[in-house]
Design a protein around this motif. Structure first.
Motif, mmCIF file in Angstrom:
data_model
loop_
_atom_site.group_PDB
_atom_site.id
_atom_site.type_symbol
_atom_site.label_atom_id
_atom_site.label_comp_id
_atom_site.label_asym_id
_atom_site.label_seq_id
_atom_site.Cartn_x
_atom_site.Cartn_y
_atom_site.Cartn_z
ATOM 1 N N GLY A 53 0.689 -1.153 -0.403
ATOM 2 C CA GLY A 53 -0.185 -0.041 -0.303
ATOM 3 C C GLY A 53 0.906 1.391 0.053
ATOM 4 N N ARG A 54 0.509 1.974 1.166
ATOM 5 C CA ARG A 54 1.446 3.402 1.117
ATOM 6 C C ARG A 54 2.463 3.425 2.079
ATOM 7 N N SER A 55 2.655 1.943 2.453
ATOM 8 C CA SER A 55 3.940 1.751 3.618
ATOM 9 C C SER A 55 4.739 0.804 3.067
ATOM 10 N N VAL A 76 1.426 -1.130 10.732
ATOM 11 C CA VAL A 76 0.852 -1.132 9.114
ATOM 12 C C VAL A 76 0.215 -1.516 8.938
ATOM 13 N N ARG A 77 -0.934 -2.784 9.989
ATOM 14 C CA ARG A 77 -1.648 -3.447 9.595
ATOM 15 C C ARG A 77 -2.809 -2.716 10.195
ATOM 16 N N LYS A 79 -2.322 0.775 9.645
ATOM 17 C CA LYS A 79 -2.641 2.024 8.441
ATOM 18 C C LYS A 79 -3.236 1.487 7.489
ATOM 19 N N GLU A 80 -2.947 0.466 7.706
ATOM 20 C CA GLU A 80 -3.727 0.265 6.061
ATOM 21 C C GLU A 80 -4.913 -0.849 5.939
ATOM 22 N N LYS A 81 -4.890 -0.600 6.741
ATOM 23 C CA LYS A 81 -6.569 -1.331 6.765
ATOM 24 C C LYS A 81 -6.805 -3.084 6.736
ATOM 25 N N ILE A 82 -5.328 -3.390 7.215
ATOM 26 C CA ILE A 82 -5.364 -5.228 6.445
ATOM 27 C C ILE A 82 -5.411 -6.015 7.739
ATOM 28 N N VAL A 88 -3.239 -9.013 0.105
ATOM 29 C CA VAL A 88 -2.207 -8.019 0.056
ATOM 30 C C VAL A 88 -1.583 -8.371 -1.051
#
Length: 97
Positions: A53-55, A76-77, A79-82, A88
């Motif tokens: 993603g953006r990370s 990261v999970r 921030k990226e809504k994982i 992914v």
């Protein structure tokens, strides 16, 4: 520079410290294993830079059952809504330094 892109399912290891991983698919794991002996440190860990993603972050692939798994940081999970079982898209670069 060794790099590959892949998609994988997020899964959880429920040990003393639960952690989330994505399994590196065999075709990418084969590419990594060709250079692993030149870059590995302790227990066969392979240093990598990851883009998801953006990370973007640096971590290490863990050897597992003849292949590798990628640990996903909780930060990261979030921030990226994982979530668990999400698929992914990962860009991986093996670090040689």
């Amino acid at each position: 520079m060794i790099e590959c892109e892949f998609e994988g399912v997020v899964w959880e290891w429920r040990g003393p410290s639960p952690y989330h991983f994505v399994t590196v698919p065999p075709e990418c794991a084969d590419i990594v294993s060709r250079v692993a002996s030149a870059v590995t440190y302790g227990w066969g860990m392979v240093p990598v830079e990851i883009r998801l993603g953006r990370s973007r972050w640096r971590t290490s692939l863990f050897p597992k059952e003849g292949g590798y798994v990628l640990p996903l940081r909780d930060s990261v999970r979030k921030k990226e809504k994982i979530a668990l079982d999400d698929i992914v898209h990962v860009r991986l670069v093996v670090l040689a330094d």
